[in-house]
Motif scaffolding. Sequence first.
Motif, mmCIF file in Angstrom:
data_model
loop_
_atom_site.group_PDB
_atom_site.id
_atom_site.type_symbol
_atom_site.label_atom_id
_atom_site.label_comp_id
_atom_site.label_asym_id
_atom_site.label_seq_id
_atom_site.Cartn_x
_atom_site.Cartn_y
_atom_site.Cartn_z
ATOM 1 N N ARG A 1 2.216 48.643 -2.862
ATOM 2 C CA ARG A 1 3.543 48.599 -3.479
ATOM 3 C C ARG A 1 3.762 49.886 -4.249
ATOM 4 N N ASP A 2 4.992 50.374 -4.182
ATOM 5 C CA ASP A 2 5.347 51.603 -4.882
ATOM 6 C C ASP A 2 5.540 51.297 -6.366
ATOM 7 N N SER A 3 4.985 52.133 -7.236
ATOM 8 C CA SER A 3 5.147 51.924 -8.671
ATOM 9 C C SER A 3 6.386 52.642 -9.210
ATOM 10 N N MET A 4 6.790 53.739 -8.544
ATOM 11 C CA MET A 4 7.932 54.537 -8.993
ATOM 12 C C MET A 4 8.683 55.064 -7.777
ATOM 13 N N PHE A 5 9.883 55.566 -8.007
ATOM 14 C CA PHE A 5 10.631 56.183 -6.910
ATOM 15 C C PHE A 5 11.377 57.407 -7.445
ATOM 16 N N PRO A 6 11.612 58.399 -6.571
ATOM 17 C CA PRO A 6 12.292 59.622 -7.006
ATOM 18 C C PRO A 6 13.778 59.371 -7.248
ATOM 19 N N ILE A 7 14.306 59.945 -8.332
ATOM 20 C CA ILE A 7 15.732 59.762 -8.637
ATOM 21 C C ILE A 7 16.501 61.092 -8.622
ATOM 22 N N GLY A 8 15.787 62.212 -8.607
ATOM 23 C CA GLY A 8 16.483 63.499 -8.593
ATOM 24 C C GLY A 8 15.516 64.640 -8.811
ATOM 25 N N ASN A 9 15.977 65.836 -8.529
ATOM 26 C CA ASN A 9 15.146 67.031 -8.654
ATOM 27 C C ASN A 9 15.475 67.816 -9.924
ATOM 28 N N ILE B 1 2.906 57.317 -14.871
ATOM 29 C CA ILE B 1 2.543 58.697 -14.568
ATOM 30 C C ILE B 1 2.829 58.913 -13.083
ATOM 31 N N PRO B 2 3.816 59.719 -12.721
ATOM 32 C CA PRO B 2 4.237 59.796 -11.317
ATOM 33 C C PRO B 2 3.141 60.235 -10.354
ATOM 34 N N GLU B 3 2.191 61.054 -10.836
ATOM 35 C CA GLU B 3 1.102 61.495 -9.961
ATOM 36 C C GLU B 3 0.132 60.371 -9.612
ATOM 37 N N ASN C 1 15.860 67.002 -18.852
ATOM 38 C CA ASN C 1 14.840 67.989 -19.201
ATOM 39 C C ASN C 1 13.456 67.402 -18.906
ATOM 40 N N PRO C 2 12.530 68.201 -18.373
ATOM 41 C CA PRO C 2 11.175 67.690 -18.104
ATOM 42 C C PRO C 2 10.459 67.133 -19.328
ATOM 43 N N ILE C 3 10.872 67.532 -20.541
ATOM 44 C CA ILE C 3 10.213 66.992 -21.736
ATOM 45 C C ILE C 3 10.897 65.716 -22.227
ATOM 46 N N SER C 4 11.895 65.224 -21.484
ATOM 47 C CA SER C 4 12.597 64.002 -21.883
ATOM 48 C C SER C 4 11.644 62.818 -21.963
ATOM 49 N N ASN C 5 11.983 61.863 -22.815
ATOM 50 C CA ASN C 5 11.203 60.627 -22.906
ATOM 51 C C ASN C 5 11.444 59.750 -21.689
ATOM 52 N N GLY C 6 10.610 58.717 -21.543
ATOM 53 C CA GLY C 6 10.782 57.770 -20.468
ATOM 54 C C GLY C 6 12.110 57.027 -20.603
ATOM 55 N N PRO C 7 12.510 56.382 -19.519
ATOM 56 C CA PRO C 7 11.757 56.069 -18.305
ATOM 57 C C PRO C 7 11.885 57.117 -17.198
ATOM 58 N N PHE C 8 12.159 58.365 -17.571
ATOM 59 C CA PHE C 8 12.307 59.440 -16.577
ATOM 60 C C PHE C 8 11.075 60.340 -16.683
ATOM 61 N N TYR C 9 10.294 60.369 -15.599
ATOM 62 C CA TYR C 9 9.007 61.060 -15.639
ATOM 63 C C TYR C 9 8.965 62.161 -14.589
ATOM 64 N N PHE C 10 8.489 63.323 -15.018
ATOM 65 C CA PHE C 10 8.586 64.524 -14.191
ATOM 66 C C PHE C 10 7.271 64.848 -13.496
ATOM 67 N N HIS C 11 7.377 65.125 -12.188
ATOM 68 C CA HIS C 11 6.244 65.545 -11.363
ATOM 69 C C HIS C 11 6.362 67.062 -11.180
ATOM 70 N N TYR C 12 5.468 67.821 -11.830
ATOM 71 C CA TYR C 12 5.608 69.286 -11.838
ATOM 72 C C TYR C 12 5.423 69.907 -10.462
ATOM 73 N N GLN C 13 4.488 69.385 -9.665
ATOM 74 C CA GLN C 13 4.268 69.982 -8.345
ATOM 75 C C GLN C 13 5.460 69.746 -7.419
ATOM 76 N N LYS C 14 6.030 68.553 -7.477
ATOM 77 C CA LYS C 14 7.164 68.226 -6.617
ATOM 78 C C LYS C 14 8.504 68.590 -7.245
ATOM 79 N N GLN C 15 8.496 68.929 -8.557
ATOM 80 C CA GLN C 15 9.724 69.289 -9.275
ATOM 81 C C GLN C 15 10.751 68.155 -9.192
#
Length: 321
Positions: free
Chosen positions: A168-176, A155-157, A229-243
Motif C-alpha cells: 500500500r502506498d503511504s504517500m502520493f505526489p501532489i506537485g513539483n 518521510i517521502p523517501e 516552500n520545501p521548509i514548509s510544515n506538514g502535511p506537505f513533505y519534500f523529496h529533494y532528489q525528485k523535487q
Amino acid sequence: MVLIDEITTFLTYLKSANTAQSYLHDCYHNNHVEGGEKKSFENAYRFIYYLEHGESFFATGKKADLITKPILYFYGMIHLLKACLLTQRPDYPENTSLLSHGVSTRKRKKQNYSFLQDEVKPQHNGLFPYFSTYLYGEKEAYLEKMDMNRLFHNIPEMRDMYIHYNKRDSMFPIGNYGDNFVTFPLSILDHYHTTEHRFIEKLQTSRLNIKGVHKQEKKLVVELMDPINPISNGPFYFHYQKQTFYFPWNRHYFLTFNEVMYHYLLLYNLSMICRYETEWWGDLIHNHPNEDYPFIQHFLDVTATKVPLMLGQYLLHLKKE
C-alpha cells in the motif's frame, strides 16, 4: 539538482567569520533583535563551529559501521539545529533546561520488542520543544506520544519501503518544486472520510495559501498564491532528489509537524537503543530478524543526506527573506 547545489554552495559561503557575522546580523535585524550587531560578532564563530561539527558528524557517520551511525547522525543533527537556532535566538541556550534532548523513551524494551511499534514522548523542556517552537512554530509538539511507524510514514523517501512491505502506498505526489498548484485525486476525500469543503478547510489550517479550487477529470486542483516552500510544515513533505512534494494517503498520518522533527525523534530513539539496548541492537544488525532492519537501514541512508539539506534549506530561506 539545482536546489541541492544551491544549498551546498550557501553552506560553504557561511564558513568565514565575515560572511557568518553578516548573515547573522541580517537575521537579527529582520527579527528586531536589540544589540543585533554586537550579538552577530559574538555568535559568528559559534555559528561556524556548529555547522562544521554537524557536517563532520554526518560525514563520519556515512563511513562508520551501522552499529554507531545513529549516534553520529543524532549529534550531527543537534549541532546543525543549534546553528539554525542562533539565527532566531542569539542568546541560546538561555538556561540549562534547554540542554536536555527534550524527549523520553521506554528505558527497558518489552519482550518481542518491535522498533516500528515503539514510542517516544516529547517533553515540555529541552531541545526538541525549543527548536520546534522557534524554528517551526509548533508550540504544542509535546502533547502526544509518537510511534516510529507514524514517523516513518511522513518521510517521502520511505514510501517505497511501505509499498514493498504492505503493498500500500503511504504517500502520493501532489506537485513539483516551484508549481503554483497542487493536485489531489478525488478519492482522497474517501480516504479522509470528509467532504471537498472540509478537506480544503483542513488544507488551509496547514498554512496553505489557497487562491482557488477546481475539478479536472478525477482530480482536485488547488491553485496557490505562492508555491510551497520545501521548509514548509506538514502535511506537505519534500523529496529533494525528485523535487516533488508528497501528501499522506491516510488521515491518521496527517500532521502539521515539520519533517525535521520526525528525523530528530527517530534518531533520538535509535541513538538510545544502540547505546543502551546493545543486545537487541546487535541482534538486529547481525541476524536481521524482522522488518525493523530494512526500515532502519533505509532511514539512516535517507537521513544522512536529508537532514543537512533540510536545515541548510532553512538557513538559505532566511537569506532570501
